[in-house]
Structures are given as C-alpha cells and as structure tokens.
Design a protein around this motif. Structure first.
Motif, short mmCIF file in Angstrom:
data_model
loop_
_atom_site.label_atom_id
_atom_site.label_comp_id
_atom_site.label_asym_id
_atom_site.label_seq_id
_atom_site.Cartn_x
_atom_site.Cartn_y
_atom_site.Cartn_z
N ALA A 32 30.02 70.45 -83.26
CA ALA A 32 30.00 69.11 -82.95
C ALA A 32 29.05 68.53 -81.99
O ALA A 32 28.30 67.36 -82.10
CB ALA A 32 31.49 68.73 -82.47
N ASP A 33 28.92 69.24 -80.82
CA ASP A 33 27.93 68.66 -79.74
C ASP A 33 26.51 68.81 -80.52
O ASP A 33 25.52 67.81 -79.99
CB ASP A 33 27.99 69.58 -78.79
N ALA A 34 26.19 69.80 -81.25
CA ALA A 34 24.79 69.85 -81.89
C ALA A 34 24.53 68.39 -82.92
O ALA A 34 23.36 68.40 -82.94
CB ALA A 34 24.81 71.27 -82.53
N ALA A 35 25.61 68.07 -83.29
CA ALA A 35 25.53 66.74 -84.26
C ALA A 35 25.54 65.62 -83.30
O ALA A 35 24.64 64.62 -83.77
CB ALA A 35 26.69 66.97 -85.05
N ASP A 36 26.37 65.44 -82.37
CA ASP A 36 26.44 63.98 -81.94
C ASP A 36 26.62 64.04 -80.30
O ASP A 36 26.75 62.99 -79.72
CB ASP A 36 27.61 63.28 -82.21
N GLN A 37 26.12 65.08 -79.50
CA GLN A 37 26.07 65.27 -78.13
C GLN A 37 27.16 64.83 -77.56
O GLN A 37 27.59 64.17 -76.43
CB GLN A 37 25.14 64.32 -77.63
N SER A 38 28.64 65.28 -78.32
CA SER A 38 29.89 64.99 -77.84
C SER A 38 30.34 65.52 -76.43
O SER A 38 31.34 64.79 -75.98
CB SER A 38 30.94 65.13 -78.91
N LEU A 39 29.81 66.43 -76.01
CA LEU A 39 30.26 67.40 -74.74
C LEU A 39 29.67 66.56 -73.71
O LEU A 39 30.40 67.03 -72.46
CB LEU A 39 29.76 68.82 -74.89
N ALA A 40 28.75 65.87 -73.74
CA ALA A 40 28.14 65.25 -72.58
C ALA A 40 27.72 66.25 -71.44
O ALA A 40 26.95 67.09 -71.90
CB ALA A 40 29.10 64.35 -71.80
N ALA A 41 28.20 66.32 -70.33
CA ALA A 41 27.78 67.30 -69.13
C ALA A 41 28.78 68.62 -69.34
O ALA A 41 28.48 69.38 -68.53
CB ALA A 41 28.26 66.60 -67.94
N GLY A 42 29.66 68.69 -70.36
CA GLY A 42 30.47 69.82 -70.40
C GLY A 42 30.28 70.94 -71.10
O GLY A 42 30.78 72.08 -71.11
N GLY A 43 29.02 70.88 -71.91
CA GLY A 43 28.48 72.10 -72.56
C GLY A 43 28.33 73.25 -72.05
O GLY A 43 28.57 74.29 -72.73
N ASP A 44 27.86 73.47 -70.90
CA ASP A 44 27.50 74.53 -70.07
C ASP A 44 28.95 75.48 -70.08
O ASP A 44 29.01 76.50 -70.12
CB ASP A 44 26.82 74.31 -68.67
N ARG A 45 30.10 74.78 -69.74
CA ARG A 45 31.27 75.27 -69.44
C ARG A 45 31.74 75.83 -70.67
O ARG A 45 32.18 77.04 -70.83
CB ARG A 45 32.24 74.24 -68.91
N VAL A 46 31.73 75.29 -71.91
CA VAL A 46 31.94 75.63 -73.15
C VAL A 46 31.00 77.06 -73.36
O VAL A 46 31.69 78.10 -74.03
CB VAL A 46 31.90 74.72 -74.46
N CYS A 47 29.95 77.07 -73.19
CA CYS A 47 28.94 78.16 -73.62
C CYS A 47 29.48 79.36 -72.80
O CYS A 47 29.53 80.62 -73.19
CB CYS A 47 27.61 77.69 -73.19
N PHE A 48 29.70 79.07 -71.32
CA PHE A 48 29.94 80.27 -70.67
C PHE A 48 31.40 80.70 -70.86
O PHE A 48 31.56 82.01 -70.84
CB PHE A 48 30.12 79.77 -69.03
N THR A 49 32.26 80.05 -71.41
CA THR A 49 33.53 80.42 -71.81
C THR A 49 33.53 81.32 -72.94
O THR A 49 34.13 82.33 -73.11
CB THR A 49 34.71 79.30 -71.92
N LEU A 50 32.84 80.69 -73.88
CA LEU A 50 32.55 81.35 -75.01
C LEU A 50 31.82 82.56 -75.05
O LEU A 50 32.03 83.89 -75.68
CB LEU A 50 31.97 80.32 -76.27
N GLY A 51 30.77 82.76 -74.05
CA GLY A 51 29.99 83.84 -73.79
C GLY A 51 30.91 84.96 -73.36
O GLY A 51 30.85 86.00 -73.58
N GLY A 52 31.72 84.59 -72.50
CA GLY A 52 32.77 85.34 -71.87
C GLY A 52 33.78 86.09 -72.89
O GLY A 52 33.86 87.29 -72.71
N LEU A 53 34.12 85.42 -73.82
CA LEU A 53 35.18 85.88 -75.21
C LEU A 53 34.19 86.85 -75.73
O LEU A 53 34.66 87.82 -76.34
CB LEU A 53 35.59 84.74 -75.71
#
Length: 214
Positions: A32-53
């Motif tokens: 969703a963020d790739a389509a409309d930048q909806s994550l704003a400043a929280g994208g890094d946390r999503v990436c790090f959490t997903l990377g950990g999983l």
C-alpha cells in the motif's frame, strides 16, 4: 494493521500460522505504501519488523529476503543503529563478514554504547579475524572512531575476553564429558573382565574389581 502484525508475530513464535499472518499484514502495508506513501515516517519500522520475521524462517530464500528488507528499511532511515546491527548479524549468518563488518561499525558510529553491536563485532573478530591481524583491525577503529575509539575498543576488548572464556568453559565441559564417558567404558570393560577372572578363581580378579568400581 502494524500493531496487529506485532501481536501475531509475538504469538507466532509458537504457532507458525500466526507468524505467517503477521508477514502478510506487513507485506500488504508495504504494498500500500508503494502505491500511495501511506506509511509516512513509519515505513522503516515495518521493514525492520518484516525483515526480522523473514530471518526467523527456515527456507533457503529467507535470509536473502531478510537482508533485502533491512536494506530497504535503512534506505528510509539510515540513522538506525538497530537496523545496521541486525543487518550485520544477517550478513554474518550468510558468510559475508566484510559486509557485516561495515554495518556493525556504522551501528557503533551511530551509538557507541550499543551493547549488541559490540557483542556482534567481537564475535565477528573472534570467528573471522586471525589473532595476528587483530592489531590492524584495532588500528582501523582508532582511525575511524577518532575520539570515541578508546571507549569502543575497551568495550570490544571486554566482549572478546568474554567470548574467550565461553570457548574455554565449553571446551572444558566437552573434554570433561568425553573423559567421563571414557572412564565409564573402561570401568564397564574392567568389570566384565573381573567377572571372567573370578569365575576362573584367578587371584588378580579382586584387584580388577577395585579398579572397575573406581
């Protein structure tokens, strides 16, 4: 959705289906963020959490996916000491010590007090750097960290000493366990021989009985 993914991730350590649901939620957030930048400043946390999983997975592609995701998160937040440390850990696991070295040094540049980064860097030196080359690595740190170098080198040296102690204790335990097994085998053999000698009334049977019991 991010908070729900975190809840699934915590419970998913015991139940694989929940872990997969957490991954799906996080992947959908990034889509969703790739389509409309909806994550704003929280994208890094999503990436790090997903990377950990991804990193916890058993698949052959999971480490590469985890590395790619941490790099994506660091592109969004290059000042994350935690992100650089986790990426360094993953690169060590995938046998890329030089790349791992760079990431761990960046992590310590950002946070010289970061204990986990010191520990990981010490393990990298312990496993991948020959003792004769360690002085050169310390010299590089002196150049790169300048006024903060003494602090970093002191912590790093402490971690190396602890790793050395762990290896010594582990080696002593292994040798001791092997010695105990060997003694057990020898004692069992002696008792067997003793029984045969006693059956033939040999006088040496009593001496062997004492040795086998010892």
């Amino acid at each position: 959705r991010y908070q729900l993914a975190l809840l699934y991730a915590r419970q998913g350590r015991r139940r694989g289906a929940l872990r997969q649901r957490a991954i799906e939620h996080l992947e959908s957030l990034l889509d969703a963020d790739a389509a409309d930048q909806s994550l704003a400043a929280g994208g890094d946390r999503v990436c790090f959490t997903l990377g950990g999983l991804y990193a916890e997975g058993d698949g052959a592609e999971d480490p590469d996916r985890a590395i790619a995701m941490f790099r994506r998160g660091l592109a969004l937040n290059p000042l994350s000491a935690v992100g650089h440390n986790h990426l360094g850990q993953l690169l060590m696991r995938t046998d890329q010590p030089l790349s791992a070295l760079g990431e761990l040094k960046v992590s310590l540049q950002l946070d010289p007090d970061f204990r986990a980064a010191h520990s990981n860097l010490a393990r990298l030196f312990f496993e991948h750097v020959k003792p004769g080359d360690l002085a050169a690595e310390y010299a590089h740190i002196m150049e790169e960290f300048e006024s903060r170098a003494p602090q970093v080198l002191a912590r790093l040296s402490q971690e190396l000493v602890e790793l050395g102690r762990e290896q010594v204790y582990r080696g002593l335990y292994t040798k001791g366990h092997q010695l105990k097994n060997l003694i057990g085998v020898v004692g069992s053999r002696l008792r067997g021989v003793t029984r045969k000698l006693l059956a033939t009334t040999e006088p040496s049977g009593q001496d062997l009985t004492k040795a086998g019991e010892a």
